[in-house]
Design an enzyme around this catalytic site. Sequence first.
Site, PDB file in Angstrom:
ATOM      1  N   PHE A 142      49.266  76.289  46.365  1.00  0.00           N
ATOM      2  CA  PHE A 142      49.367  74.830  46.333  1.00  0.00           C
ATOM      3  C   PHE A 142      50.777  74.444  45.913  1.00  0.00           C
ATOM      4  O   PHE A 142      51.232  74.804  44.838  1.00  0.00           O
ATOM      5  CB  PHE A 142      48.350  74.214  45.367  1.00  0.00           C
ATOM      6  CG  PHE A 142      48.354  72.713  45.442  1.00  0.00           C
ATOM      7  CD1 PHE A 142      47.675  72.055  46.455  1.00  0.00           C
ATOM      8  CD2 PHE A 142      49.075  71.953  44.530  1.00  0.00           C
ATOM      9  CE1 PHE A 142      47.706  70.661  46.557  1.00  0.00           C
ATOM     10  CE2 PHE A 142      49.115  70.570  44.619  1.00  0.00           C
ATOM     11  CZ  PHE A 142      48.430  69.923  45.634  1.00  0.00           C
ATOM     12  N   ASP A 227      57.250  78.789  42.194  1.00  0.00           N
ATOM     13  CA  ASP A 227      56.753  77.453  41.895  1.00  0.00           C
ATOM     14  C   ASP A 227      56.077  77.523  40.526  1.00  0.00           C
ATOM     15  O   ASP A 227      54.947  77.990  40.398  1.00  0.00           O
ATOM     16  CB  ASP A 227      55.763  77.029  42.985  1.00  0.00           C
ATOM     17  CG  ASP A 227      55.165  75.650  42.726  1.00  0.00           C
ATOM     18  OD1 ASP A 227      55.264  75.159  41.577  1.00  0.00           O
ATOM     19  OD2 ASP A 227      54.582  75.074  43.660  1.00  0.00           O
ATOM     20  N   LYS A 256      55.049  68.653  36.421  1.00  0.00           N
ATOM     21  CA  LYS A 256      53.878  68.554  35.552  1.00  0.00           C
ATOM     22  C   LYS A 256      54.250  68.322  34.083  1.00  0.00           C
ATOM     23  O   LYS A 256      54.677  67.238  33.739  1.00  0.00           O
ATOM     24  CB  LYS A 256      52.973  69.779  35.738  1.00  0.00           C
ATOM     25  CG  LYS A 256      52.322  69.808  37.131  1.00  0.00           C
ATOM     26  CD  LYS A 256      50.814  69.779  37.109  1.00  0.00           C
ATOM     27  CE  LYS A 256      50.244  69.317  38.440  1.00  0.00           C
ATOM     28  NZ  LYS A 256      50.196  70.357  39.477  1.00  0.00           N
TER      29      LYS A 256
END
Length: 400
Positions: A142, A227, A256
């Site tokens: 993702f 990532d 995040k």
Amino acid sequence: MTSAETVALFDKYVIGNYTRHGVVFSRGEGSLLWDPEGRRYIDLFPGWAVDGLGHCPPRVVAAIREQAGRLLHIANNYYTEPQGLLAKALSEISFGGKCFFCNSGAEANEAAIKCARLWGSSEGRGPGGARRYKIVAMENSFHGRTMGALSATGQKKYHQGVEPMLPGFVHVPFNDLAAAERAVDAETVAILLEPVQGEGGIHVARPEYMKGLRALCDEKRLLLVLDEVQTGMGRTGKWFAYEHYGVVPDLMTLAKSLGGGVAIGAMLGRSDVVAVMKPGTHASTFGGNPLAAAAALATIETIREENLLEHARRTGERLGERLERWRRRFPFVKEIRRLGLMAAAELDRPGGDIVRACIARGVLINCTHETVLRIIPATNVPQDLLDEGLDIVERVLAGG
Ligand SMILES: *Cc1c(COP(=O)(O)O)cnc(C)c1O
């Protein structure tokens, strides 16, 4: 406003692209949240992993208040102190190199994709000067919802109805080094992966796999792009998950929990590679604005001052023990996967009802991929609240 009134506003005016649990939140403090009626919730999945310091971390709130009174935003053709200090701090806690700032994880990955392609068109050309642009990415990954990051995302269900995807991505099974080796050809420029697949259900890269990918990248002169949008900033008990593997990436993306609850994304890269990002190649209007940069600096300071890497390791082990107990106690709990405070219990059945039952009892957890219960507490979650929350989840699992 009552909760019901707020929900009515959403029903009428907000696009319905999210599955929402019928709860409104109006206040948060650490790992606790309250709804407008004053009901208390323990948050064991704060903000889809954004609120890594819990809600309203005091240093971050103070830094935002201070910065808000000075300067909110300035265009990126000028300099600001907070952006400079943040870049220095990130470089120092990671692998050196330089930073580009944006506002989200997807944008950070867009920057990495463009940087890799720019490098493959110049410094990183293949034998005979061939332009290289292909990126080997992982199934079940993702990387975000914008079209480039989504094309990198190895999940067909998210591509449905919005094809054609951006060309140049090849997806191979995660934790399968031979498959990655086979996928590399003369046009490949990079390998992209999450050290722990988060949204994909907490699948942890094996040590020999990560080492093998680094060696493959060195041998074929490819960029290793990690990532760390979900795994970064102390989540796994180290600043960044790559530190568990003894490898260093060429590019890394963050977002995040980087801003302690404020929108910010970053791409970090080896100085010689990111040198291809010259004026005009890429930009972000809001990227690295003083408000977000001040929040991120205060986040780093909090992790350091409160010794949260150590806390995350310790509470992570406790979390792992609790989840292992569920596996022994409940036949429908098939597997526990964890790194630091990123943990999941894979069930042999859908977990949506369990999540809803937990919310009804005042504990927030997540279910991903239908059958994976995901628990990612704040890195500063107090042990007693973690225990109290997990006790409630365990009672729900026991059907009581
Ligand atoms: C959440 C996430 C993203 C996307 O971040 P956004 O801020 O929602 O764009 C990208 N990569 C990983 C690993 C993520 O967990």
